[in-house]
Design a protein around this motif. Structure first.
Motif, mmCIF file in Angstrom:
data_model
loop_
_atom_site.group_PDB
_atom_site.id
_atom_site.type_symbol
_atom_site.label_atom_id
_atom_site.label_comp_id
_atom_site.label_asym_id
_atom_site.label_seq_id
_atom_site.Cartn_x
_atom_site.Cartn_y
_atom_site.Cartn_z
ATOM 1 N N UNK A 52 64.928 63.976 40.275
ATOM 2 C CA UNK A 52 65.311 65.238 39.667
ATOM 3 C C UNK A 52 64.819 65.381 38.242
ATOM 4 N N UNK A 53 64.202 64.326 37.699
ATOM 5 C CA UNK A 53 63.654 64.364 36.353
ATOM 6 C C UNK A 53 62.156 64.664 36.417
ATOM 7 N N UNK A 54 61.679 65.421 35.469
ATOM 8 C CA UNK A 54 60.251 65.757 35.439
ATOM 9 C C UNK A 54 59.454 64.687 34.742
ATOM 10 N N UNK A 55 59.382 63.500 35.333
ATOM 11 C CA UNK A 55 58.676 62.378 34.726
ATOM 12 C C UNK A 55 57.775 61.701 35.743
ATOM 13 N N UNK A 56 56.613 61.242 35.275
ATOM 14 C CA UNK A 56 55.694 60.449 36.097
ATOM 15 C C UNK A 56 55.018 59.445 35.169
ATOM 16 N N UNK A 57 55.085 58.172 35.557
ATOM 17 C CA UNK A 57 54.445 57.122 34.763
ATOM 18 C C UNK A 57 53.674 56.203 35.691
ATOM 19 N N UNK A 58 52.556 55.691 35.187
ATOM 20 C CA UNK A 58 51.732 54.836 36.044
ATOM 21 C C UNK A 58 50.729 54.044 35.220
ATOM 22 N N UNK A 59 50.299 52.921 35.790
ATOM 23 C CA UNK A 59 49.080 52.242 35.383
ATOM 24 C C UNK A 59 47.924 52.983 36.045
ATOM 25 N N UNK A 60 46.820 53.123 35.312
ATOM 26 C CA UNK A 60 45.714 53.937 35.833
ATOM 27 C C UNK A 60 44.380 53.250 35.601
ATOM 28 N N UNK A 61 43.524 53.304 36.595
ATOM 29 C CA UNK A 61 42.143 52.859 36.468
ATOM 30 C C UNK A 61 41.320 53.501 37.572
ATOM 31 N N UNK A 62 40.041 53.234 37.552
ATOM 32 C CA UNK A 62 39.167 53.686 38.633
ATOM 33 C C UNK A 62 39.042 52.562 39.651
ATOM 34 N N UNK A 63 38.989 52.924 40.928
ATOM 35 C CA UNK A 63 39.061 51.935 42.005
ATOM 36 C C UNK A 63 37.903 50.952 41.982
ATOM 37 N N UNK A 64 36.744 51.365 41.484
ATOM 38 C CA UNK A 64 35.595 50.458 41.493
ATOM 39 C C UNK A 64 35.557 49.553 40.262
ATOM 40 N N UNK A 65 36.563 49.633 39.404
ATOM 41 C CA UNK A 65 36.656 48.735 38.263
ATOM 42 C C UNK A 65 35.984 49.209 36.996
ATOM 43 N N UNK A 66 35.414 50.403 36.994
ATOM 44 C CA UNK A 66 34.782 50.921 35.775
ATOM 45 C C UNK A 66 35.814 51.029 34.664
#
Length: 282
Positions: free
Chosen positions: A182-196
């Motif tokens: 119910x909270x407007x929050x999104x958190x994540x670790x992020x990268x490109x799948x090929x490792x760039x």
């Protein structure tokens, strides 16, 4: 495990532009960066950033504002740029992206106004109250196939998922198992799948590549971007990024998303705000 380098990755190939004439570039919108049937807005922003980086005398995007006029689709496109002003430390330009209907009619997809400079020439002085988001360690976050009940945490119905190394904070991924917070929050670790590794151009993708905060509010469906402004603050260090997005107000069928992107050295490297429309059901 071998990884690709900046310049030879799938992201670089799919954001490549070919100069046809001064200020005019041919591009191909890859189906690999779609959400449902539309091309992702962050990918489009990076594509426009690539063209503007060629047209302007300064190398790095500082501020890029895009208005998304119609939904882009995979296939050929033309980008037209205009240099508005050039100075010693910054330059400003505009760009439009068009595609063509079956009858040959030109359809404008988005229009961009951008300021470019040299991130490497900025002073080192940092005075900030901003802090990196509190996200569990990478291995404790949810990937595309690691939801607690065995269902994918990140829907595989969108092609862009396969291009990303995305690990969601479990406290902002309740929507994936039918229990949004119910909270407007999104958190994540992020990268490109090929490792760039990330760079200023890929940060334009990063600010608009997470699932919408609307999912955690309890809505589902398509959340098309109306307007998006990204600020690139620092050249990112190698390694995964941390992204935090918040929405405080959903009203009249529109919501805002404020994003912060932090690099592996705890530096705030990008910020953005967008206005999005909720084509949803809840």
């Amino acid at each position: 495990m071998a990884t690709v380098t900046i310049g030879n990755s799938e992201f670089d190939r799919d954001t490549a532009v070919t100069r046809r004439a001064p200020g005019v570039y041919d591009a191909h919108l890859s189906a690999g960066w779609t959400i449902i049937q539309a091309v992702n807005g962050g990918y489009l922003l990076a594509l426009m950033g690539r063209a503007l980086g060629d047209a302007l005398p300064h190398p790095d995007p500082f501020s890029v504002t895009a208005h998304y006029l119609t939904a882009s689709v995979p296939g050929p496109a033309v980008i037209r740029t205009e240099v508005v002003r050039t100075g010693r430390t910054m330059s400003t330009g505009t760009a439009t992206l068009v595609q063509f209907a079956e009858d040959g009619t030109e359809v404008e997809r988005l229009r961009v106004l951008a300021a470019y400079g040299d991130l490497g020439a900025l002073p080192d002085d940092v005075r900030t109250t901003a802090k990196p988001p509190a996200i569990p360690p990478y291995e404790h976050c949810l990937g595309a196939d690691s939801a607690p009940d065995g269902r994918p945490a990140i829907s595989g119905s969108t092609a862009i998922t396969d291009r990303l190394a995305l690990r969601l904070d479990p406290t902002t991924a309740g929507w994936a198992v039918g229990a949004p917070s119910g909270k407007g929050e999104m958190r994540a670790w992020f990268g490109l799948a090929d490792g760039r590794d990330p760079d200023p151009l890929s940060l334009l993708l990063t600010v608009d590549a997470l699932p919408p905060t609307a999912f955690e509010i309890g809505l589902s469906g398509w959340v098309p971007t109306v307007e998006l402004t990204a600020h690139i603050r620092h050249r990112p260090a190698p390694g995964p990024l941390r992204v935090a997005i918040t929405t405080r107000n959903l009203a009249g069928g529109f919501l805002e998303e404020d994003a912060e992107v932090w690099d592996s050295e705890d530096r705030l490297v990008a910020q953005s705000r967008q206005l999005a429309r909720t084509v949803l059901h809840g």
